[in-house]
Design a protein around this motif. Structure first.
Motif, PDB file in Angstrom:
ATOM      1  N   LEU A   1     -11.382  17.910  49.753  1.00 31.62           N
ATOM      2  CA  LEU A   1     -10.336  17.098  50.380  1.00 31.62           C
ATOM      3  C   LEU A   1     -10.241  17.401  51.872  1.00 31.62           C
ATOM      4  O   LEU A   1      -9.976  16.508  52.688  1.00 31.62           O
ATOM      5  CB  LEU A   1      -8.992  17.352  49.696  1.00 31.62           C
ATOM      6  N   VAL A   2     -10.458  18.663  52.224  1.00 28.36           N
ATOM      7  CA  VAL A   2     -10.451  19.030  53.644  1.00 28.36           C
ATOM      8  C   VAL A   2     -11.632  18.383  54.358  1.00 28.36           C
ATOM      9  O   VAL A   2     -11.495  17.865  55.473  1.00 28.36           O
ATOM     10  CB  VAL A   2     -10.510  20.562  53.802  1.00 28.36           C
ATOM     11  N   TYR A   3     -12.787  18.365  53.716  1.00 25.13           N
ATOM     12  CA  TYR A   3     -13.964  17.754  54.331  1.00 25.13           C
ATOM     13  C   TYR A   3     -13.814  16.232  54.430  1.00 25.13           C
ATOM     14  O   TYR A   3     -14.338  15.617  55.366  1.00 25.13           O
ATOM     15  CB  TYR A   3     -15.221  18.124  53.548  1.00 25.13           C
ATOM     16  N   VAL A   4     -13.121  15.641  53.480  1.00 26.49           N
ATOM     17  CA  VAL A   4     -12.829  14.203  53.569  1.00 26.49           C
ATOM     18  C   VAL A   4     -11.980  13.915  54.804  1.00 26.49           C
ATOM     19  O   VAL A   4     -12.279  12.997  55.586  1.00 26.49           O
ATOM     20  CB  VAL A   4     -12.106  13.724  52.293  1.00 26.49           C
ATOM     21  N   VAL A   5     -10.935  14.697  54.988  1.00 25.61           N
ATOM     22  CA  VAL A   5     -10.077  14.528  56.162  1.00 25.61           C
ATOM     23  C   VAL A   5     -10.875  14.767  57.441  1.00 25.61           C
ATOM     24  O   VAL A   5     -10.755  14.019  58.419  1.00 25.61           O
ATOM     25  CB  VAL A   5      -8.873  15.493  56.086  1.00 25.61           C
ATOM     26  N   LEU A   6     -11.709  15.801  57.428  1.00 25.27           N
ATOM     27  CA  LEU A   6     -12.530  16.108  58.600  1.00 25.27           C
ATOM     28  C   LEU A   6     -13.434  14.938  58.967  1.00 25.27           C
ATOM     29  O   LEU A   6     -13.574  14.588  60.143  1.00 25.27           O
ATOM     30  CB  LEU A   6     -13.379  17.351  58.306  1.00 25.27           C
ATOM     31  N   GLY A   7     -14.041  14.312  57.967  1.00 22.81           N
ATOM     32  CA  GLY A   7     -14.922  13.182  58.224  1.00 22.81           C
ATOM     33  C   GLY A   7     -14.182  11.981  58.781  1.00 22.81           C
ATOM     34  O   GLY A   7     -14.632  11.356  59.750  1.00 22.81           O
ATOM     35  N   VAL A   8     -13.040  11.663  58.198  1.00 20.95           N
ATOM     36  CA  VAL A   8     -12.294  10.484  58.642  1.00 20.95           C
ATOM     37  C   VAL A   8     -11.737  10.678  60.048  1.00 20.95           C
ATOM     38  O   VAL A   8     -11.860   9.794  60.909  1.00 20.95           O
ATOM     39  CB  VAL A   8     -11.157  10.148  57.655  1.00 20.95           C
ATOM     40  N   ILE A   9     -11.134  11.844  60.305  1.00 20.64           N
ATOM     41  CA  ILE A   9     -10.554  12.048  61.637  1.00 20.64           C
ATOM     42  C   ILE A   9     -11.639  12.245  62.694  1.00 20.64           C
ATOM     43  O   ILE A   9     -11.362  12.146  63.895  1.00 20.64           O
ATOM     44  CB  ILE A   9      -9.586  13.252  61.666  1.00 20.64           C
ATOM     45  N   GLY A  10     -12.889  12.493  62.241  1.00 23.53           N
ATOM     46  CA  GLY A  10     -13.974  12.643  63.192  1.00 23.53           C
ATOM     47  C   GLY A  10     -14.149  11.424  64.071  1.00 23.53           C
ATOM     48  O   GLY A  10     -14.586  11.531  65.217  1.00 23.53           O
ATOM     49  N   ILE A  11     -13.794  10.258  63.542  1.00 23.31           N
ATOM     50  CA  ILE A  11     -13.852   9.044  64.356  1.00 23.31           C
ATOM     51  C   ILE A  11     -12.498   8.335  64.418  1.00 23.31           C
ATOM     52  O   ILE A  11     -12.181   7.670  65.395  1.00 23.31           O
ATOM     53  CB  ILE A  11     -14.930   8.071  63.824  1.00 23.31           C
ATOM     54  N   GLY A  12     -11.682   8.513  63.377  1.00 19.77           N
ATOM     55  CA  GLY A  12     -10.363   7.877  63.378  1.00 19.77           C
ATOM     56  C   GLY A  12      -9.492   8.352  64.516  1.00 19.77           C
ATOM     57  O   GLY A  12      -8.732   7.570  65.109  1.00 19.77           O
ATOM     58  N   SER A  13      -9.605   9.642  64.848  1.00 17.96           N
ATOM     59  CA  SER A  13      -8.802  10.177  65.954  1.00 17.96           C
ATOM     60  C   SER A  13      -9.211   9.570  67.291  1.00 17.96           C
ATOM     61  O   SER A  13      -8.389   9.426  68.192  1.00 17.96           O
ATOM     62  CB  SER A  13      -8.943  11.703  66.004  1.00 17.96           C
ATOM     63  N   GLU A  14     -10.488   9.207  67.432  1.00 25.16           N
ATOM     64  CA  GLU A  14     -10.938   8.596  68.686  1.00 25.16           C
ATOM     65  C   GLU A  14     -10.347   7.199  68.852  1.00 25.16           C
ATOM     66  O   GLU A  14     -10.062   6.767  69.962  1.00 25.16           O
ATOM     67  CB  GLU A  14     -12.465   8.550  68.736  1.00 25.16           C
ATOM     68  N   TYR A  15     -10.193   6.491  67.745  1.00 25.19           N
ATOM     69  CA  TYR A  15      -9.557   5.172  67.828  1.00 25.19           C
ATOM     70  C   TYR A  15      -8.071   5.309  68.135  1.00 25.19           C
ATOM     71  O   TYR A  15      -7.503   4.508  68.883  1.00 25.19           O
ATOM     72  CB  TYR A  15      -9.761   4.407  66.523  1.00 25.19           C
ATOM     73  N   SER A  16      -7.411   6.306  67.553  1.00 28.05           N
ATOM     74  CA  SER A  16      -5.971   6.453  67.769  1.00 28.05           C
ATOM     75  C   SER A  16      -5.644   6.917  69.183  1.00 28.05           C
ATOM     76  O   SER A  16      -4.595   6.580  69.721  1.00 28.05           O
ATOM     77  CB  SER A  16      -5.396   7.443  66.750  1.00 28.05           C
ATOM     78  N   THR A  17      -6.550   7.686  69.796  1.00 27.31           N
ATOM     79  CA  THR A  17      -6.305   8.179  71.151  1.00 27.31           C
ATOM     80  C   THR A  17      -6.930   7.304  72.228  1.00 27.31           C
ATOM     81  O   THR A  17      -6.639   7.472  73.415  1.00 27.31           O
ATOM     82  CB  THR A  17      -6.868   9.608  71.314  1.00 27.31           C
ATOM     83  N   GLY A  18      -7.809   6.385  71.828  1.00 26.43           N
ATOM     84  CA  GLY A  18      -8.482   5.538  72.800  1.00 26.43           C
ATOM     85  C   GLY A  18      -9.755   6.144  73.362  1.00 26.43           C
ATOM     86  O   GLY A  18     -10.435   5.520  74.192  1.00 26.43           O
ATOM     87  N   MET A  19     -10.104   7.347  72.915  1.00 22.04           N
ATOM     88  CA  MET A  19     -11.317   8.002  73.399  1.00 22.04           C
ATOM     89  C   MET A  19     -12.583   7.246  73.014  1.00 22.04           C
ATOM     90  O   MET A  19     -13.638   7.397  73.635  1.00 22.04           O
ATOM     91  CB  MET A  19     -11.392   9.434  72.862  1.00 22.04           C
ATOM     92  N   ILE A  20     -12.471   6.407  71.983  1.00 23.40           N
ATOM     93  CA  ILE A  20     -13.640   5.658  71.528  1.00 23.40           C
ATOM     94  C   ILE A  20     -14.193   4.777  72.646  1.00 23.40           C
ATOM     95  O   ILE A  20     -15.404   4.524  72.709  1.00 23.40           O
ATOM     96  CB  ILE A  20     -13.277   4.794  70.288  1.00 23.40           C
ATOM     97  N   ARG A  21     -13.344   4.323  73.569  1.00 22.85           N
ATOM     98  CA  ARG A  21     -13.815   3.485  74.677  1.00 22.85           C
ATOM     99  C   ARG A  21     -14.758   4.280  75.579  1.00 22.85           C
ATOM    100  O   ARG A  21     -15.780   3.754  76.033  1.00 22.85           O
ATOM    101  CB  ARG A  21     -12.628   2.948  75.476  1.00 22.85           C
ATOM    102  N   SER A  22     -14.413   5.520  75.851  1.00 20.97           N
ATOM    103  CA  SER A  22     -15.286   6.362  76.672  1.00 20.97           C
ATOM    104  C   SER A  22     -16.606   6.637  75.952  1.00 20.97           C
ATOM    105  O   SER A  22     -17.679   6.615  76.562  1.00 20.97           O
ATOM    106  CB  SER A  22     -14.586   7.687  76.992  1.00 20.97           C
ATOM    107  N   THR A  23     -16.513   6.872  74.645  1.00 19.04           N
ATOM    108  CA  THR A  23     -17.718   7.144  73.859  1.00 19.04           C
ATOM    109  C   THR A  23     -18.662   5.957  73.892  1.00 19.04           C
ATOM    110  O   THR A  23     -19.868   6.104  74.115  1.00 19.04           O
ATOM    111  CB  THR A  23     -17.343   7.465  72.404  1.00 19.04           C
ATOM    112  N   LEU A  24     -18.126   4.759  73.687  1.00 16.56           N
ATOM    113  CA  LEU A  24     -18.963   3.567  73.653  1.00 16.56           C
ATOM    114  C   LEU A  24     -19.419   3.141  75.053  1.00 16.56           C
ATOM    115  O   LEU A  24     -20.453   2.490  75.190  1.00 16.56           O
ATOM    116  CB  LEU A  24     -18.211   2.425  72.962  1.00 16.56           C
TER     117      LEU A  24
END
Length: 269
Positions: free
Chosen positions: A86-109
């Protein structure tokens, strides 16, 4: 009268910095190692694997074996994996979900306009990191369990049948579950929704579908991602053989990553 020729001053050498896949890997590794939630999540997962292994060994000293003659010493180190997943599931989802919530995904892309390499780099980093951390914790749990069971006849060694496959298989299971969770997070672009979907596929559907009196639903359960745990179980403890179950989880991971890559290219950040 002569005409003067105007020349533009040299703009200087142009930048030769090129975004390559190794550089994307390095970038994702830096992100991985500098985010506190990642390190805390992995620490909790390590404690769960080692702690529940020790508890299982202490509580099962009188148990003879699991499955096809697999001893308590072989099975106890794997018990904590079911909690740590369950911890690894959370780790995987927040690995990219957190970038969308913070807007960091724009810098990544922006750094990787083709987008797919950025997703693959993130997948590779999370997959390898989760495998290494989980494998180390499982091996530590294994030797701790043997120390606890040393006064009994239920200890195991790495040379016993199925033992090495179970230990490596447990790390593979957690690694691919992390990458699958990452793909779901990339598809839904929301941390809470991503975790809910993976937990539903992993725990809720396998629990409730079999009690519905309709055979097709019971067949569906055999092909959900969770059957990948066959790779870390003794023979006879799963619907599928070890590597067939793992292949099903791998297929979910590959398909999820492909869908995530296609949507990442088509949608705005």
């Amino acid at each position: 009268m002569s005409a003067a020729t105007l020349t533009r001053p040299s703009a200087g050498p142009t930048s030769k910095f090129i975004v390559t896949f190794p550089r994307l890997l390095r970038s994702e590794l830096i992100k991985f190692l500098t985010v506190r939630s990642t390190l805390w999540s992995l620490s909790v997962a390590v404690v769960l694997v080692i702690g529940f292994g020790a508890i299982m060994a202490s509580a099962s000293k009188s148990q003879d074996a699991f499955g096809d003659g697999v001893s308590v010493g072989a099975m106890a180190p794997i018990v904590g994996v079911y909690f740590a997943q369950l911890v690894y599931v959370v780790l995987g989802v927040i690995g990219i979900g957190s970038e969308y919530s913070t807007g960091m995904i724009r810098s990544t892309l922006s750094a990787a306009p083709t987008r797919t390499p950025a997703l693959l780099a993130k997948t590779v980093v999370l997959g390898i990191a989760s495998f290494v951390v989980s494998f180390v914790s499982i091996v530590v749990a294994f030797f701790l369990v043997q120390a606890i069971l040393s006064s009994t006849d239920h200890a195991a060694s790495l040379g016993d049948p199925h033992v090495l496959r179970m230990l490596v298989g447990a790390a593979l299971y957690l690694s691919f579950m992390t990458m699958f969770s990452l793909s779901i997070g990339a598809i839904v672009r929301n941390t809470a929704a991503g975790i809910s979907i993976v937990v539903g596929l992993l725990l809720i559907l396998p629990t409730f579908l079999p009690i519905i009196p309709w055979k097709p639903l019971k067949e569906i359960v055999k092909y959900l991602p969770g059957v990948g745990d066959a790779v870390m179980l003794p023979p006879g403890q799963s619907t599928h053989t070890a590597w067939v179950g793992f292949a099903i989880l791998a297929a979910w991971t590959v398909v999820g990553t492909i869908v995530a890559a296609v949507l990442l290219k088509r949608r705005d950040a």
